[in-house]
Design an enzyme around this catalytic site. Structure first.
Site, short mmCIF file in Angstrom:
data_model
loop_
_atom_site.label_atom_id
_atom_site.label_comp_id
_atom_site.label_asym_id
_atom_site.label_seq_id
_atom_site.Cartn_x
_atom_site.Cartn_y
_atom_site.Cartn_z
N SER A 265 72.45 -9.91 35.71
CA SER A 265 73.48 -9.17 35.01
C SER A 265 73.49 -9.54 33.52
O SER A 265 72.46 -9.44 32.86
CB SER A 265 74.82 -9.46 35.69
N ASP B 138 72.92 0.86 40.85
CA ASP B 138 73.69 -0.30 40.37
C ASP B 138 74.90 0.20 39.59
O ASP B 138 74.76 0.98 38.65
CB ASP B 138 72.80 -1.17 39.48
N HIS C 172 74.83 -4.34 42.95
CA HIS C 172 74.53 -4.91 41.64
C HIS C 172 73.59 -6.10 41.79
O HIS C 172 73.92 -7.07 42.47
CB HIS C 172 75.85 -5.35 40.98
#
Length: 523
Positions: free
Chosen positions: A232, A464, A492
């Site tokens: 991320s 995502d 994600h």
């Protein structure tokens, strides 16, 4: 809003309702592009270490046992201001779990779960240090460092617990001028509180400074190159390191990738569309189940969205009890937050259906409030981690604000509502938070080429919600040695989330240095 790995890694970091802003200082010429981003390139730093930084690069860490058996912790010093190394230090928390398996040691593998604001030390001790594949943990010392301003590394501090409760209940879909003014006032109070409690840090928590801290850690650990897995926002941190120190890049995996070339408004708009994509997948799944409270068989995703929007509007007017010891009720904002939190992993969809059933049919908002609290890292005693303060501090320093005032948000509402009829308005207003930040941004959008770096594996998931797939494609093209690995699916990030294809490709790269074939796709 910030980004996070899947809910399985709950102690790592969670997504908040602050603006997703992920950039850092750049250098070189720049020109405005069609979408408002700046076409600049991050320039590499000189290969030689400046003499003023030699004491930092030469320090020795004092390790001590901490946490679960096998883990060690230490404190590392870095200059608060890299432009003035003698003007004071910042103390950074480091943790590791030494490799214990057979085979040739591969050095250190630094991990970061994202955020910005997620604790890498917590992530290591709760997940990476015990959950990464045994073969990886056997050959690498698993290492984490809380970035400056985060968790154990001199955390940014803002509101107290009760004040945070009020802030997270702020109505993010104002219906009139009074509610709009209340939202602006809440953002101002949050920003002013951060300025009052963390004035020393706020100018020095940028991603570029955190990446430079990582290079000191690399040297202190005795590694010639940095091996790294970032998820991320951790992908932006890793890519920034690669741009600054391309010759020191070892085996680098960027999972759930960010696009550093976009400005704050574009990032927020893209992410809004990403949440709509994830919601559409949830809606299609929900109507297949008898307990779906948003419609039955034959209900379209658009109708599911309309039902959810109507439910949010009811909560806006009439919050429902949530069984909370502090007297909090479930209103529109925490309900929306709870739904968004469940979009990160399809494994949470069943929990979301149950929470929606309770709230919609039984007037019991406890389930959605639990999801919202996990999202904000609020514990049962009403204490919050510093996730939100750190998130805002990094984001607001890394990029100029998405919007400079409420009028700008109103102008952008049609675009955000088109991107997501369910979440668009709330996410547009949430993007206002950096407008009132007490320090000016030092960064701007930029490309990262990292010329001369070893192969960098960029992982993107097609549905995502928080880091749209297009960002992974863009970053892999910017990086001169980028290699895109695609997961066709939901959720994600992709590594360690159930795809044997993804896990094998990444493990092979980490253990043997062989990146996945160009264009490799997994499902």
């Amino acid at each position: 809003m910030h980004t996070r790995p899947s809910p399985r890694r709950l102690t790592a970091t969670l997504l908040t309702a602050a603006a997703l802003l992920v950039s850092a200082c750049s250098s070189g010429s720049s020109t405005a592009s069609a979408d408002g981003a700046v076409d600049a390139a991050l320039a590499a730093l000189p290969r030689s270490t400046p003499s003023a930084l030699a004491p930092y690069y030469g320090q020795r860490l004092r390790w001590r046992s901490c946490g679960a058996p096998g883990f060690q912790c230490a404190t590392m010093k870095a200059p608060l201001d890299y432009a003035r190394p003698g003007a004071g230090d910042v103390r950074l928390a480091v943790a590791r779990k030494p490799a214990t398996g057979k085979g040739r040691p591969l050095g250190s593998l630094l991990v970061n779960p994202g955020g910005p604001g997620g604790s890498a030390v917590d992530y290591l001790q709760s997940y990476a240090g015990v959950g990464y594949p045994a073969a990886v943990r056997a050959r690498y010392d698993m290492v984490a460092m809380d970035p400056r301003g985060v968790a154990r590394s001199e955390p940014v501090k803002c509101l107290d617990g009760r004040q945070m409760d009020a802030y997270t209940q702020t109505d993010l879909t104002p219906d009139d001028a009074k509610e709009e003014n209340a939202l602006v006032a809440a953002d101002r109070r949050f920003a002013e509180s951060c300025g009052a409690h963390s004035a020393r840090l706020l100018r020095h928590v940028s991603t570029i400074e955190a990446a430079r801290d990582m290079d000191i850690l690399r040297a202190v650990l005795g590694d010639r190159k940095l091996d790294y897995v970032g998820a991320s926002y951790g992908t932006f941190l890793g890519a920034t390191y690669a741009g600054l120190f391309p010759q020191r890049v070892g085996r680098m995996v960027l999972d759930g990738a960010m696009d550093p070339s976009l400005d704050a408004r574009r990032l927020n708009l893209d992410q809004t569309a990403g949440f709509e994509t994830a919601f559409q997948a949830f809606a299609k799944d929900c109507v297949r189940h008898a307990d779906c409270p948003l419609g039955g068989r034959g209900t379209t995703p658009a109708q599911v969205g309309a039902h959810l929007t109507a439910f949010f509007r009811r909560l806006d007017a009439h919050p429902v009890p949530a069984g909370d010891a502090d007297g909090r009720r479930l209103g529109e904002s925490p309900a929306t937050t709870g739904v968004i939190a469940a979009m990160y992993d399809q494994g949470s969809w069943e929990q979301l259906r149950e929470a929606l059933n309770s709230a919609m049919k039984e007037n019991d908002g406890a389930g959605l409030l639990v999801l919202s609290d996990s999202y904000y890292e609020r514990d049962a005693q009403g204490r919050y981690s510093n996730l939100m303060p750190a998130n805002a501090a990094v984001n607001c320093l890394d990029l100029p604000p998405a919007f400079t005032g409420a009028g700008r948000v109103r102008q952008a509402l049609p675009a955000f509502e088109k991107a997501s009829p369910v979440f668009g308005a709330g996410l547009a207003w949430a993007s206002l938070n950096c407008a009132y930040w007490p320090v000016r941004a030092t960064g701007e959008p930029h490309r990262i080429a990292a010329k001369g770096a070893a192969p960098i594996v960029v992982v993107g998931t097609t549905r995502d919600p928080a880091t749209p797939y297009r960002w992974a494609r863009s970053l892999s093209r910017q990086l001169s040695s980028g290699r895109l690995l695609t997961y066709v699916g939901d959720g994600h990030t992709a590594y360690g989330r159930g795809s044997a294809c993804i896990d094998t490709a990444i493990d092979t790269y980490l253990l043997h240095g062989t990146p996945p074939a160009a264009g490799k796709r997994c499902s």
